[in-house]
Scaffold this active site. Structure first.
Site, PDB file in Angstrom:
ATOM      1  N   GLU A 213       0.865  -1.178   0.000  1.00 31.40           N
ATOM      2  CA  GLU A 213       0.000   0.000   0.000  1.00 31.40           C
ATOM      3  C   GLU A 213       0.900   1.227   0.000  1.00 31.40           C
ATOM      4  O   GLU A 213       1.954   1.239   0.640  1.00 31.40           O
ATOM      5  CB  GLU A 213      -0.894   0.018   1.246  1.00 31.40           C
ATOM      6  CG  GLU A 213      -1.691   1.322   1.353  1.00 31.40           C
ATOM      7  CD  GLU A 213      -2.890   1.242   2.284  1.00 31.40           C
ATOM      8  OE1 GLU A 213      -2.950   0.316   3.097  1.00 31.40           O
ATOM      9  OE2 GLU A 213      -3.750   2.134   2.175  1.00 31.40           O
TER      10      GLU A 213
ATOM     11  N   CYS B 194      -6.667   0.898   2.785  1.00 28.06           N
ATOM     12  CA  CYS B 194      -7.652   2.000   2.772  1.00 28.06           C
ATOM     13  C   CYS B 194      -7.487   2.906   1.559  1.00 28.06           C
ATOM     14  O   CYS B 194      -8.416   3.633   1.195  1.00 28.06           O
ATOM     15  CB  CYS B 194      -7.516   2.833   4.040  1.00 28.06           C
ATOM     16  SG  CYS B 194      -8.013   1.951   5.510  1.00 28.06           S
TER      17      CYS B 194
ATOM     18  N   ASN C 252     -12.171  -3.235   0.372  1.00 29.52           N
ATOM     19  CA  ASN C 252     -11.083  -3.547   1.305  1.00 29.52           C
ATOM     20  C   ASN C 252     -11.628  -3.914   2.677  1.00 29.52           C
ATOM     21  O   ASN C 252     -12.016  -5.042   2.909  1.00 29.52           O
ATOM     22  CB  ASN C 252     -10.123  -2.359   1.389  1.00 29.52           C
ATOM     23  CG  ASN C 252      -9.091  -2.506   2.493  1.00 29.52           C
ATOM     24  OD1 ASN C 252      -8.497  -3.580   2.621  1.00 29.52           O
ATOM     25  ND2 ASN C 252      -8.893  -1.481   3.293  1.00 29.52           N
ATOM     26  N   GLU C 253     -11.733  -2.898   3.542  1.00 32.32           N
ATOM     27  CA  GLU C 253     -12.109  -3.180   4.933  1.00 32.32           C
ATOM     28  C   GLU C 253     -13.533  -2.701   5.166  1.00 32.32           C
ATOM     29  O   GLU C 253     -13.806  -1.980   6.110  1.00 32.32           O
ATOM     30  CB  GLU C 253     -11.125  -2.441   5.837  1.00 32.32           C
ATOM     31  CG  GLU C 253     -10.653  -3.228   7.004  1.00 32.32           C
ATOM     32  CD  GLU C 253      -9.497  -2.545   7.721  1.00 32.32           C
ATOM     33  OE1 GLU C 253      -9.557  -1.322   7.956  1.00 32.32           O
ATOM     34  OE2 GLU C 253      -8.530  -3.244   8.064  1.00 32.32           O
TER      35      GLU C 253
END
Ligand code: AHR
Length: 647
Positions: free
Chosen positions: A36, A232, A363-364
């Site tokens: 990331e 993120c 993603n989350e």
């Protein structure tokens, strides 16, 4: 507390393995990496560009640049915005030199300075044109932090049309904090854009490529997959700031820069000069995956911004462009070279497909809003691309209502892999070493997509990559490996951090402008990933898996191609532990075994630029005694033992 407990002195742990009763297959993807752009991982890190804000597109267009004058030199600068005429790269700089003698120009400070090395060649490039009548040449020079020259070159021959110019020069001194001067000599104005400086020596010596030393650290891990671009960063603080892969491919000067979401995320580690130039974009990620022999795993926005930030979502009936992005990405990676997005891949230099097999949707994310959106994505992707395995999220926490809800839904949806994240205290990793022993064997597989043992966060010294964190991760990883039928992929997160520009700690690999350091956690990852084997060989002590009894965690795998067994033994106690590994069937054919040990009594120890090998695997030999390998597992250690058994 757990780690303070000492082993029962002198009790020999008898661990037995029966190669005739093998356990599950271990996927080639088992141990991978999570990339990331956080902590200056891309711009200022892996992407070897030395100039910060090369196209004047930062919010403050002259951020990173200062005016400079030499002798009688004087002049002025002006930022010009072309708007829609160059929508993806609207700004350029008009630099005017006004004096017949001396020089006037601008200096770039780099990413916390520029790391340059004696004897290495640097390639300067710029897009430039003459404005009006101009009799100027450009002198490009590197200087050290005291403005002493390190190397220079001349660029000339400008015309009234925009053209690319390049010039190379060799640096005479090694310097971590170099700066780049761009001087105009003479009188007149030049329009400048994409002012760039790269080392000629990059990973595979690709022009304008990646830092070879950082990629070298990844290569040494032999990762089974590379997940990109996050995290993120996929989601964005708001939808407008999400990662849009299409804006990261094609000519670099047409890749639209955006603010990096980690720029403003943490007040205590504010990084106002953090942006994404996307010089490292999706083509480069795929290429990197191919170079590393790793499966590419892109994660795409599912129409939801980060729920820790705005949490805004796109209406369900407006999801089409997001799903189209996913379909087009599959075409970009795998489609024919002569049409559609596959054509762009070929034009960028890669006619052959990248063999994309997996795709992450979100993603989350959490909540019903995620499930609703995932279902629409999955419906279309399954129909059009049944060959692509879909990776879904389980939210940011490793247990609880949100986690259980998402697992339930993803089970119903028959998701291929569910991504679990655990940033948790070291003790959690010990307590959870048996987490997967009782997981449902028939549901989706687990992707342990982000994990790291965390002390308190922020600047607290215990948020470093201590030996304590790495040791407890090693204990936990024996449980992942033992359950390879359920856990098919795992990656530590985050991957990279610049020592002067990080936002999040701990991280697997640290670097400054000249050096790179593997953390103890890195060496744990490396010992597992380079000794992953291809099939579990269940290891038992008194009929039970070795998962924390008396502070001992252990497992075994087979490497069938090499005819070897590999044992991993983690002793988290403060005492040396007598261990005997024996075979229930078959025999060791080797007279000795190769032992690699990571160990230290000091759980607070970490590796740094000054002391990069404080924790480092040591290699030695272990005596094999018939079908037994007796050993002492040192206090607070990970031992990896490889021994021949015949095929
Ligand atoms: O790894 C850092 C962040 O942790 C990732 O961006 C996110 O997925 C998680 O919250």
């Amino acid at each position: 507390m757990l780690l303070a407990a000492s082993a029962t002195a002198q009790t020999t742990h008898r661990l037995s393995v029966d190669p005739a009763q093998p356990g599950p297959e271990i996927q080639p993807t088992m141990w991978g990496v999570f990339f990331e752009d956080i902590n200056f991982a891309a711009d200022g890190g892996l992407y070897a560009e030395l100039v910060k804000n090369r196209s004047f597109e930062f919010l403050w267009p002259m951020m990173g640049w200062t005016e400079i004058r030499e002798g009688e030199g004087k002049g002025k600068w002006l930022v010009i915005n072309r708007g829609d005429l160059a929508a993806r790269n609207p700004r350029f700089l008009r630099l005017t030199a006004d004096a017949p003698t001396g020089a006037y120009g601008i200096q770039n400070e780099g990413f916390r300075g520029m790391g340059v090395k004696k004897g290495e060649t640097y390639r300067f490039s710029v897009l430039a044109r003459k404005f009006g009548v101009a009799d100027v040449k450009m002198r490009v020079e590197l200087v050290d932090s005291l403005d002493r020259p390190l190397g220079n070159t001349i660029v000339e021959g400008f015309t009234a049309d925009w053209k690319p110019f390049t010039a190379s020069f060799t640096c005479e001194i090694t310097e971590a904090k170099a700066r780049l001067n761009v001087w105009l000599e003479g009188e007149g104005a030049l329009d400048l854009d994409m002012i760039s400086l790269f080392p000629e020596h990059t990973w595979k010596n690709r022009p304008n490529g990646l830092r070879a030393d950082l990629v070298g650290m990844l290569e040494a891990l032999h990762p089974g997959f590379i997940r990109f671009p996050g995290g993120c960063i996929v989601e964005g603080r708001e939808l407008a700031n999400r990662y849009q892969w299409k804006k990261t491919v094609g000519p670099v000067d047409e890749r639209e820069l955006i603010i990096n979401r980690w720029n403003t995320e943490f007040a205590h580690r504010s990084t106002p000069d953090y942006f994404q130039s996307f010089g490292l974009g999706f083509y480069e990620y795929f290429q990197l995956a191919e170079d590393l022999g790793a499966e590419p795993l892109p994660i795409l926005s599912c129409g939801m911004a980060c729920q820790f930030n705005t949490g805004e979502v796109v209406p369900i009936d407006q999801l089409d462009p997001y799903i189209q992005d996913a379909l087009d990405l599959i075409e970009f990676a795998n489609g024919p070279a002569d049409q559609g997005w596959g054509k762009l891949r070929a034009e960028m230099g890669h006619p052959a497909p990248f063999h994309l097999k997996m795709l992450g949707v979100g993603n989350e994310q959490w909540g019903e809003q995620y499930v609703e959106r995932y279902k629409v994505f999955a419906g279309i992707l399954r129909e059009k691309h049944p060959e692509i395995r879909l990776v879904t999220g389980s939210g940011p926490f490793n247990r609880g209502e949100w986690f259980d809800y998402l697992w339930g839904e993803m089970r119903k949806e028959k998701a291929d892999l569910v991504d679990e994240h655990y940033y948790a205290p070291p003790e959690w990793f010990l307590r959870n070493a048996a987490r997967y022993d009782d997981y449902d064997r028939n549901g989706p597989k687990v992707f342990a997509g982000e994990y790291a043992a965390h002390g308190p966060q922020g600047d607290d010294p215990s948020s470093r990559n201590t030996w304590l964190s790495a040791l407890t991760e090693a204990a936990f990883m024996t449980g992942l490996e033992r359950n390879a039928d359920v856990v098919q992929m795992a990656s530590y997160a985050p991957l990279f951090a610049h020592v002067e520009a990080w936002q999040w700690r701990p991280d697997l690999i640290w670097f400054d402008n000249l050096n790179v350091v593997g953390t103890p956690n890195y060496y744990v990852q490396k010992l597992f990933s380079t000794n992953k084997g291809d099939r579990v060989a269940p290891m038992l002590e008194n009929g039970a898996a070795v998962s924390g009894q008396d502070s001992l965690y252990a497992g075994a795998v087979m490497d069938r191609a090499k005819g070897e067994l590999i044992f991993k033994v983690v002793n988290t106690s403060s005492q040396a532990m007598p261990v005997e590994i024996s075979l229930k069937s078959g025999r060791f054919t080797g007279k000795s075994a190769v032992l690699q040990t990571l160990a230290s009594d000091d759980l607070t120890l970490y590796n740094s630029i000054e002391n990069p090998l404080a924790i480092y695997p040591e290699k030695s030999e272990l005596r094999v005694d018939g079908n037994r390998i007796p050993m002492q597992a040192p206090p607070r250690s990970l031992s990896v033992i490889r021994v021949k058994t015949g095929k």
